[in-house]
Design an enzyme around this catalytic site. Structure first.
Site, PDB file in Angstrom:
ATOM      1  N   ASP A 191      26.179   9.811  -5.565  1.00  0.00           N
ATOM      2  CA  ASP A 191      25.497   8.660  -6.163  1.00  0.00           C
ATOM      3  C   ASP A 191      25.976   8.523  -7.614  1.00  0.00           C
ATOM      4  OD1 ASP A 191      22.425   7.173  -5.835  1.00  0.00           O
ATOM      5  OD2 ASP A 191      23.191   7.517  -7.860  1.00  0.00           O
ATOM      6  N   GLU A 234      25.120   2.150  -4.709  1.00  0.00           N
ATOM      7  CA  GLU A 234      26.127   2.988  -5.397  1.00  0.00           C
ATOM      8  C   GLU A 234      26.128   4.385  -4.818  1.00  0.00           C
ATOM      9  OE1 GLU A 234      22.921   3.769  -5.960  1.00  0.00           O
ATOM     10  OE2 GLU A 234      23.194   4.654  -7.965  1.00  0.00           O
TER      11      GLU A 234
END
Ligand code: GH3
Ligand code: MG
Ligand code: MG
Length: 322
Positions: A191, A234
């Protein structure tokens, strides 16, 4: 007088017979075209369709040789993808007919039919050749559309990586193998740190460019057998068949290191850099189901985030599969 009438009758009769013969031949050709269309629709790949074409080409144009050439993407020439009859002699000039194969408004290739040496083209060959070419164009366009639908079903449009659904199917498959004692499966869940702040500072499109660049980097650094996916937003997941604890950990560290060095530019201006955090897990050690393994990786990721970000974490040794 009688003779003249008889002659006229005879001529009319012959003309009618010829018409019947011609319409019989026409009906037979029409049937072949309908059959061809059915076969082409049943083809699930372009290779299958290209095998069908010469079989029908031979029947529809018994006295002609034929080739189908297609322009490949990114190529300036058209390659022969199907042919029948004698295709060797391009050199001697023989009467021929060329019909373009269309993909929408664009020319995708060409169908060429050639008479044998010394022979002429049959009458009305153009019309039949055009019908034949249209069937080929239609089938190839349908197959291309299917391919792009398939790509959309498994790929993330922004990064071109496999999407979440595809990752879960792959992981499921690999876990079944691991369950049979067929090696271990590693998972890295990563992430981007403070990505909301990156977007707020540099704008959403700069954020998109970072995700694309990061995706390329992940793909370049992972092994060929690893499956790199965009999990959402993301977040990315890498499924690593036949991996070990050490291999998973060291690739995750490498990815983290390279992410810090990504240089994202816009109009020549260097934008802020990013860091990533990652959680790893290994099957069968940390679980043998998709949710157990991703859950373990997610908890490790959470530990990496709360530990300060820009780091890799793995489940503690005491956490073993339920
Ligand atoms: P953390 O370090 O805790 O992960 O912080 P974060 O800001 O990365 O996490 P948060 O979940 O608060 O924000 C994620 C951000 O990712 C918010 C969203 O705008 C951004 N994002 C998600 N998908 C996309 C995308 O496709 N393009 C761009 N540019 N941004 C995206
Ligand atoms: Mg996130
Ligand atoms: Mg984040």
């Amino acid at each position: 007088m009688v003779t003249a009438t008889l002659l006229l009758l005879l001529i009319t009769l012959i003309a009618a017979l010829l018409r019947v013969e011609r319409s019989r031949a026409e009906a037979a050709r029409l049937r072949l075209l309908v059959e061809l269309s059915g076969f082409l629709q049943l083809s699930s790949t372009a290779a299958e369709a290209l095998e069908v074409i010469p079989v029908f080409g031979r029947h529809l144009f018994p006295k002609l040789d034929g080739t189908v050439r297609l322009i490949r993407a990114g190529s300036a020439t058209a390659d022969v993808v199907a042919s029948w009859g004698e295709t060797v002699s391009d050199a001697p000039h023989r009467p021929s007919v060329c019909i373009p194969l269309l993909a929408g408004q664009d020319i995708a290739g060409v169908l060429t039919l050639r008479a044998s040496d010394g022979a002429t083209l049959p009458s009305r060959v153009d019309r039949l050749a055009t019908d034949f070419a249209d069937q080929i164009s239609l089938a190839l366009a349908n197959l291309q559309r299917q391919d792009s639908l398939h790509a959309r079903a498994v790929r993330d449009p922004l990064t071109g990586l496999f999407n979440r659904r595809c990752m879960e199917e792959t992981l499921q498959r690999e876990l079944l193998r691991a369950g049979r004692g067929d090696g271990e499966v590693g998972v890295i869940l990563l992430d981007v740190d403070y990505f909301k702040a990156f977007n707020d500072t540099w704008g959403h499109s700069a954020g998109d460019a970072v995700l694309q660049q990061l995706a390329r980097m992940l793909q370049n650094l992972c092994r060929e057998e690893d499956v790199v996916c965009r999990y959402g937003g993301e977040e990315f997941v890498i499924v690593m068949p036949n991996a070990s604890t050490d291999a998973v950990r060291s690739i995750a560290e490498r990815l983290r290191d390279h992410a810090r060095q990504l240089h994202v530019h816009r109009d020549g201006e260097l934008l802020g850099h990013i860091t990533i955090s990652a959680g790893t897990a290994l099957a069968p050690l940390h679980g043998l189901t998709v949710s157990a393994l991703l859950g373990a990786a997610d908890r490790a990721l959470y530990a990496a985030k709360s530990g300060g970000r820009d780091r890799v974490a793995s489940p503690p040794p005491q956490i073993v599969a339920a």
